[in-house]
Design a protein around this motif. Structure first.
Motif: not given
Ligand SMILES: [Mg+2]
Ligand SMILES: Nc1ncnc2c1ncn2[C@@H]1O[C@H](COP(=O)(O)OP(=O)(O)O)[C@@H](O)[C@H]1O
Length: 233
Positions: A52-54, A173-176
């Protein structure tokens, strides 16, 4: 009569991302195909390590894909120079991270106003916009405080306000809500939904919590670097 086709804001085709360490090469994203229309709100879910973050870093133009194509509003970003990519990122994309990333020695209002320098927004307008977005999230009363004086939920709302102040077309938004209690997390997700609905900002919200996926809208599910479900197709 059929409506004219809408150019996706984001269009990924056979997108891969691989990294190489001294000992091995590993593929993190394996041929991702996703289109996101302007104005959509997409929740991306998947377990930790699913990529996901990638994916978010590639979408944010912080990383380049290894192969495949990424079109932003029809432009092939793989064909842009570093300078052009940086300009596109600065003008059109905003990111909210799990860890807020506020500057401790700037006030809340300065944190929101400061990045607008890079868009060459004049000083008076930076101040005006910061006040406006903070008021929207009920944070005008905190404008002259420092981040350490705020709760985690309030700090993350400042992060959302800062993103909105730059008038992005795409907000990532990355796991905000990853560091927040449920109620504070809910306020942050509500803020993301509001700026999608009211301002028309296209939002991609990455989370590993099923709880936010259940809130409605399109859900894209990643597993081991592949899209295994997409309620929008
Ligand atoms: Mg991540
Ligand atoms: N540059 C890199 N070096 C080493 N490992 C990486 C690199 N980029 C991604 N990874 C690995 O890729 C996988 C997916 O990571 P990530 O995108 O952070 O997943 P998620 O955000 O879904 O938890 C993980 O196993 C992570 O350790």
């Amino acid at each position: 009569m059929t409506a004219p086709p809408v150019t996706p804001l984001v269009s990924l085709r056979s997108l891969t991302y691989a990294y190489r360490t001294r000992r091995r090469a590993e593929t993190v994203l394996h041929g991702v195909d996703v289109d996101v229309a302007p104005g959509e709100f997409v929740t991306v879910v998947g377990p930790s390590g699913s990529g996901k973050s990638t994916l978010l870093h590639v979408l944010a133009l912080l990383d380049r894909a290894t192969s495949g194509t990424y079109r932003f509003d029809g432009r092939d970003v793989g064909a842009l120079s570093d300078r052009e990519r940086a300009a596109l990122a600065r003008e059109a994309v905003a990111v909210v991270f799990q860890a807020y990333h506020l500057l401790d020695d700037l006030t809340v209002a300065e944190n929101v106003a400061e990045p607008l320098r890079y868009q060459k927004v004049p000083a008076a307008e930076r101040t005006r916009r910061a006040a406006e977005v903070l008021a929207r999230f009920g944070l005008d009363v905190k404008a002259d405080r420092y981040p350490a004086e705020l709760s985690g939920g309030q700090q993350q709302l400042v992060g959302v306000a800062r993103a909105l102040a730059g008038r992005p077309r795409l907000l990532l938004a990355d796991e905000p809500t990853g560091n927040l209690h449920a109620a504070q997390g809910g306020a942050v997700v509500d803020a993301l939904r509001e700026l999608n609905e009211r301002d028309g900002v296209t939002v991609l919200h990455v989370t590993h919590s099923e709880r936010w996926a259940a809130a409605g809208g399109r859900v894209v599910e990643l597993l081991d670097g592949r899209v295994v479900a997409d309620s929008g197709t």
